[in-house]
Design an enzyme around this catalytic site. Sequence first.
Site, PDB file in Angstrom:
ATOM      1  N   ALA A  37      -0.804  -7.530  -6.450  1.00  0.00           N
ATOM      2  CA  ALA A  37      -0.864  -7.687  -4.988  1.00  0.00           C
ATOM      3  C   ALA A  37      -0.527  -6.395  -4.241  1.00  0.00           C
ATOM      4  O   ALA A  37      -0.928  -6.218  -3.093  1.00  0.00           O
ATOM      5  CB  ALA A  37       0.066  -8.814  -4.556  1.00  0.00           C
ATOM      6  N   HIS A  39      -1.649  -3.391  -5.139  1.00  0.00           N
ATOM      7  CA  HIS A  39      -2.941  -2.692  -5.043  1.00  0.00           C
ATOM      8  C   HIS A  39      -3.864  -3.375  -4.043  1.00  0.00           C
ATOM      9  O   HIS A  39      -4.534  -2.708  -3.253  1.00  0.00           O
ATOM     10  CB  HIS A  39      -3.650  -2.700  -6.410  1.00  0.00           C
ATOM     11  CG  HIS A  39      -2.919  -1.997  -7.509  1.00  0.00           C
ATOM     12  ND1 HIS A  39      -2.420  -2.650  -8.599  1.00  0.00           N
ATOM     13  CD2 HIS A  39      -2.618  -0.686  -7.679  1.00  0.00           C
ATOM     14  CE1 HIS A  39      -1.850  -1.780  -9.418  1.00  0.00           C
ATOM     15  NE2 HIS A  39      -1.950  -0.584  -8.872  1.00  0.00           N
ATOM     16  N   GLU A 150       3.941   3.294  -0.966  1.00  0.00           N
ATOM     17  CA  GLU A 150       5.257   3.954  -0.856  1.00  0.00           C
ATOM     18  C   GLU A 150       6.145   3.643  -2.055  1.00  0.00           C
ATOM     19  O   GLU A 150       7.182   4.262  -2.230  1.00  0.00           O
ATOM     20  CB  GLU A 150       5.966   3.504   0.430  1.00  0.00           C
ATOM     21  CG  GLU A 150       5.340   4.100   1.670  1.00  0.00           C
ATOM     22  CD  GLU A 150       6.063   3.707   2.933  1.00  0.00           C
ATOM     23  OE1 GLU A 150       6.907   2.772   2.889  1.00  0.00           O
ATOM     24  OE2 GLU A 150       5.771   4.311   3.978  1.00  0.00           O
ATOM     25  N   ASP A 152       5.660   4.449  -5.017  1.00  0.00           N
ATOM     26  CA  ASP A 152       5.761   5.749  -5.687  1.00  0.00           C
ATOM     27  C   ASP A 152       5.922   6.802  -4.596  1.00  0.00           C
ATOM     28  O   ASP A 152       4.994   7.541  -4.281  1.00  0.00           O
ATOM     29  CB  ASP A 152       4.524   5.997  -6.546  1.00  0.00           C
ATOM     30  CG  ASP A 152       4.438   5.007  -7.690  1.00  0.00           C
ATOM     31  OD1 ASP A 152       5.344   5.008  -8.528  1.00  0.00           O
ATOM     32  OD2 ASP A 152       3.492   4.206  -7.712  1.00  0.00           O
ATOM     33  N   SER A 188       2.629  -2.526 -12.186  1.00  0.00           N
ATOM     34  CA  SER A 188       1.918  -2.989 -13.391  1.00  0.00           C
ATOM     35  C   SER A 188       2.874  -3.039 -14.578  1.00  0.00           C
ATOM     36  O   SER A 188       2.735  -3.875 -15.467  1.00  0.00           O
ATOM     37  CB  SER A 188       0.752  -2.058 -13.720  1.00  0.00           C
ATOM     38  OG  SER A 188      -0.106  -1.968 -12.601  1.00  0.00           O
TER      39      SER A 188
END
Length: 282
Positions: A37, A39, A150, A152, A188
């Site tokens: 969700a 992505h 955000e 990462d 992931s």
Amino acid sequence: MTLTVLDRRDAFRKALDAERASGRRIGLVPTMGSLHAGHTSLMQRAASECDVVVATVFVNPLQFGPTEDLSTYPRDPDGDRAKAEAAGVAYLFAPPQGEMFPDEPATVVSVASLTDVLEGAIRPGHFQGVATIVTKLLSLAGACRAYFGEKDYQQLAVVRRLTADLSLPAEIVGCPTVRASDGLALSSRNAYLTPGERAVAPTLYRALQRAAAAATGTSDADELRAIMSATVAAQPALQLQYAEVADAADLSPLTTLDRDARLLIAARLGRTRLIDNLAVPR
Ligand code: PAF
């Protein structure tokens, strides 16, 4: 919107050139697949701001260290296609490794200083791998808005910097982290967590929240670091890697909360590395 899946660089470049030639604005969402969700929220945001949404799925070997999880990184090509289509993606570029790196690249992209700290200190070479693939994808895609999470945060800073330094024709859009109902940031790699670890994992977000709440009563960055460290230390399964209070723009460590800050945290939980971050606006 019917999804077109492309796996060749030429076809990808031509498809996007044709869309732009017809006056359509491109929204690009680069990913490594195993879509969740987080992505799809980027894809939906792109769909709300652009005419054509393009996603890429490529598990980039350059950004994995020799002892990291390249071979076991979650892959779900069928699920990715279905989720991308449902999120309004028109083109999914999913090249095989040999299409992106037919040979070991002699040219790499390295973003100085921003990449020496935090994730860069723990994962040497990681950001050079990220910067190289993102530069390549942005160069293939051409003029676009490109959407990054955000979650990462340091990666987002690196991507903003390389885009500015290399005058790439992309506008970088940072999007809020999507969280599970207990606060765990979607990733992931959460698929690696055992049920017991999954119950412990939201501790990182709790540590960030406690420190952010304390920031209303102190401007001492070390106090916030101590709160985050103590929260994580209370869970023996977690091994803290860093709990940092940094300048939100250049990620340099702060002594005093005298500007917009970012709390950044990383810990190991079994075989999984978890990272998270939270804004502390001035
Ligand atoms: O965030 C990711 O999924 C990857 O680091 C990216 C930006 C797609 C580059 O491989």
